[in-house]
Motif scaffolding. Structure first.
Motif, mmCIF file in Angstrom:
data_model
loop_
_atom_site.group_PDB
_atom_site.id
_atom_site.type_symbol
_atom_site.label_atom_id
_atom_site.label_comp_id
_atom_site.label_asym_id
_atom_site.label_seq_id
_atom_site.Cartn_x
_atom_site.Cartn_y
_atom_site.Cartn_z
ATOM 1 N N ARG A 292 0.975 -1.039 0.157
ATOM 2 C CA ARG A 292 -0.159 -0.370 0.104
ATOM 3 C C ARG A 292 0.852 1.144 -0.475
ATOM 4 O O ARG A 292 1.190 0.944 1.081
ATOM 5 N N ILE B 110 1.476 5.242 -0.258
ATOM 6 C CA ILE B 110 0.439 6.767 0.505
ATOM 7 C C ILE B 110 1.177 7.535 0.321
ATOM 8 O O ILE B 110 1.910 7.643 -0.103
ATOM 9 N N VAL C 11 -3.784 6.864 -2.257
ATOM 10 C CA VAL C 11 -3.541 5.430 -2.398
ATOM 11 C C VAL C 11 -2.810 4.375 -3.284
ATOM 12 O O VAL C 11 -4.272 4.727 -3.832
ATOM 13 N N PHE C 12 -2.283 3.658 -3.454
ATOM 14 C CA PHE C 12 -2.258 2.795 -4.213
ATOM 15 C C PHE C 12 -2.206 1.617 -3.666
ATOM 16 O O PHE C 12 -1.053 1.359 -2.856
ATOM 17 N N ASP C 13 -2.727 0.421 -4.644
ATOM 18 C CA ASP C 13 -3.130 -1.264 -3.698
ATOM 19 C C ASP C 13 -2.164 -1.164 -5.086
ATOM 20 O O ASP C 13 -3.112 -1.678 -5.800
ATOM 21 N N LEU C 14 -1.327 -1.927 -4.544
ATOM 22 C CA LEU C 14 -0.722 -3.297 -5.539
ATOM 23 C C LEU C 14 0.110 -4.384 -5.210
ATOM 24 O O LEU C 14 0.344 -4.164 -4.077
ATOM 25 N N LYS C 15 -0.092 -5.135 -5.830
ATOM 26 C CA LYS C 15 -0.170 -6.964 -5.684
ATOM 27 C C LYS C 15 1.437 -7.366 -6.509
ATOM 28 O O LYS C 15 1.789 -6.917 -7.466
ATOM 29 N N LEU C 16 2.144 -7.149 -6.146
ATOM 30 C CA LEU C 16 4.056 -7.400 -6.114
ATOM 31 C C LEU C 16 3.750 -8.822 -5.968
ATOM 32 O O LEU C 16 3.943 -9.955 -5.924
ATOM 33 N N ASP D 94 11.368 -1.938 -4.838
ATOM 34 C CA ASP D 94 10.639 -2.040 -7.052
ATOM 35 C C ASP D 94 9.633 -0.485 -5.790
ATOM 36 O O ASP D 94 8.601 0.023 -6.552
ATOM 37 N N ALA E 257 10.836 3.100 -5.427
ATOM 38 C CA ALA E 257 10.900 3.435 -6.978
ATOM 39 C C ALA E 257 10.198 3.365 -7.822
ATOM 40 O O ALA E 257 9.861 4.661 -9.274
ATOM 41 N N MET E 258 8.823 3.216 -8.022
ATOM 42 C CA MET E 258 7.700 3.130 -8.564
ATOM 43 C C MET E 258 7.029 4.351 -8.506
ATOM 44 O O MET E 258 6.781 5.018 -9.365
ATOM 45 N N LYS F 171 9.408 7.255 -9.651
ATOM 46 C CA LYS F 171 9.117 7.210 -11.555
ATOM 47 C C LYS F 171 7.914 7.423 -12.087
ATOM 48 O O LYS F 171 7.526 8.481 -13.059
ATOM 49 N N LEU F 172 6.938 7.224 -11.324
ATOM 50 C CA LEU F 172 5.123 7.710 -11.685
ATOM 51 C C LEU F 172 4.559 7.951 -10.554
ATOM 52 O O LEU F 172 3.629 8.816 -11.293
ATOM 53 N N LEU F 173 4.167 6.988 -9.449
ATOM 54 C CA LEU F 173 3.354 7.260 -8.465
ATOM 55 C C LEU F 173 2.998 8.893 -7.956
ATOM 56 O O LEU F 173 2.527 9.412 -7.963
ATOM 57 N N LEU G 273 3.262 0.940 -15.460
ATOM 58 C CA LEU G 273 4.171 0.893 -14.578
ATOM 59 C C LEU G 273 5.054 -0.539 -15.377
ATOM 60 O O LEU G 273 6.147 -0.178 -14.866
ATOM 61 N N PHE H 123 8.308 -1.440 -15.196
ATOM 62 C CA PHE H 123 7.826 -3.339 -13.449
ATOM 63 C C PHE H 123 7.475 -4.528 -14.234
ATOM 64 O O PHE H 123 5.503 -3.861 -13.618
ATOM 65 N N GLY I 145 6.097 -7.938 -13.214
ATOM 66 C CA GLY I 145 5.669 -9.017 -11.482
ATOM 67 C C GLY I 145 4.412 -7.466 -10.878
ATOM 68 O O GLY I 145 4.410 -8.227 -9.491
ATOM 69 N N GLY J 38 -1.854 -6.419 -9.922
ATOM 70 C CA GLY J 38 -2.448 -6.056 -9.903
ATOM 71 C C GLY J 38 -2.071 -4.405 -9.570
ATOM 72 O O GLY J 38 -1.555 -3.565 -8.143
ATOM 73 N N ARG K 252 -4.602 -1.037 -7.690
ATOM 74 C CA ARG K 252 -6.114 -0.307 -7.987
ATOM 75 C C ARG K 252 -5.939 0.941 -6.809
ATOM 76 O O ARG K 252 -5.028 1.110 -5.836
ATOM 77 N N GLY L 287 -7.322 4.474 -4.378
ATOM 78 C CA GLY L 287 -8.086 4.944 -4.222
ATOM 79 C C GLY L 287 -7.537 6.315 -3.148
ATOM 80 O O GLY L 287 -6.747 6.959 -4.193
#
Lengths: 80, 80
Positions: free
Chosen positions: A5, A7, A42-47, A58, A61-62, A65-67, B26, B31, B33, B36, B38, B40
C-alpha cells in the motif's frame, strides 16, 4: 505475493485547494471542529514476489518514477 | 486535537480503469511482476477534539455523507 500500500501525500507547505474545498464542504454539512483537511492518493499494488526487501525497493522506485511527484509529494510504503 | 486518516478504496469487484492504467504504465516502465493495481483516496483530517470515540464517529459520518460513495467504495479510519 506481497500487497504493497503506497500512500502519496502533499508535502507540508504545499497548497492543497482540494483539501480546502473538502474542509469547506464538511463545515457546510455541519461538521464543525475541523481545523485542516488534506487529500492524497493511495495505491494498492499486488507484487509477484515474496522478498520483502525487493518489494519495498520496487515500490519506492515506482513512486519516484511514476506514482509521486517528488517535488511536491511524499510517499510511504506499507507491505502486508 | 486528533489526526484522522481516512482511506477510501473501491470495493472489490468494482472496475478501476485508473488502476489498470497505472498497472500498464508501470509495466511500460519496466516494472514486471505486478498483478494488480487499484487507486484510492486518502484524507488527512485534523479534528478539534480529544475524544477518540467522537472523532471516530465523526470521521465515519463524514465518509458516509461526503468522502466516500458507499455504493462503490469502502473506507477505513485510523486515528493518531
Amino acid at each position: 505475493m506481497i500487497n504493497a500500500r503506497v500512500i502519496v501525500t502533499l508535502k507540508n507547505g504545499v497548497l492543497d485547494p482540494q483539501g480546502k474545498a473538502i474542509e469547506g464542504a464538511l463545515a457546510g454539512l455541519g461538521f464543525d471542529g475541523i481545523s485542516g483537511a488534506r487529500q492524497g492518493k493511495v495505491f494498492d499494488l499486488k507484487l509477484d514476489t515474496d522478498d520483502h526487501e525487493k518489494a519495498r525497493a520496487d515500490a519506492a522506485a515506482m513512486c519516484e518514477k511514476l506514482l509521486a511527484n517528488m517535488v511536491i509529494e511524499d510517499y510511504t510504503v506499507e507491505l502486508s
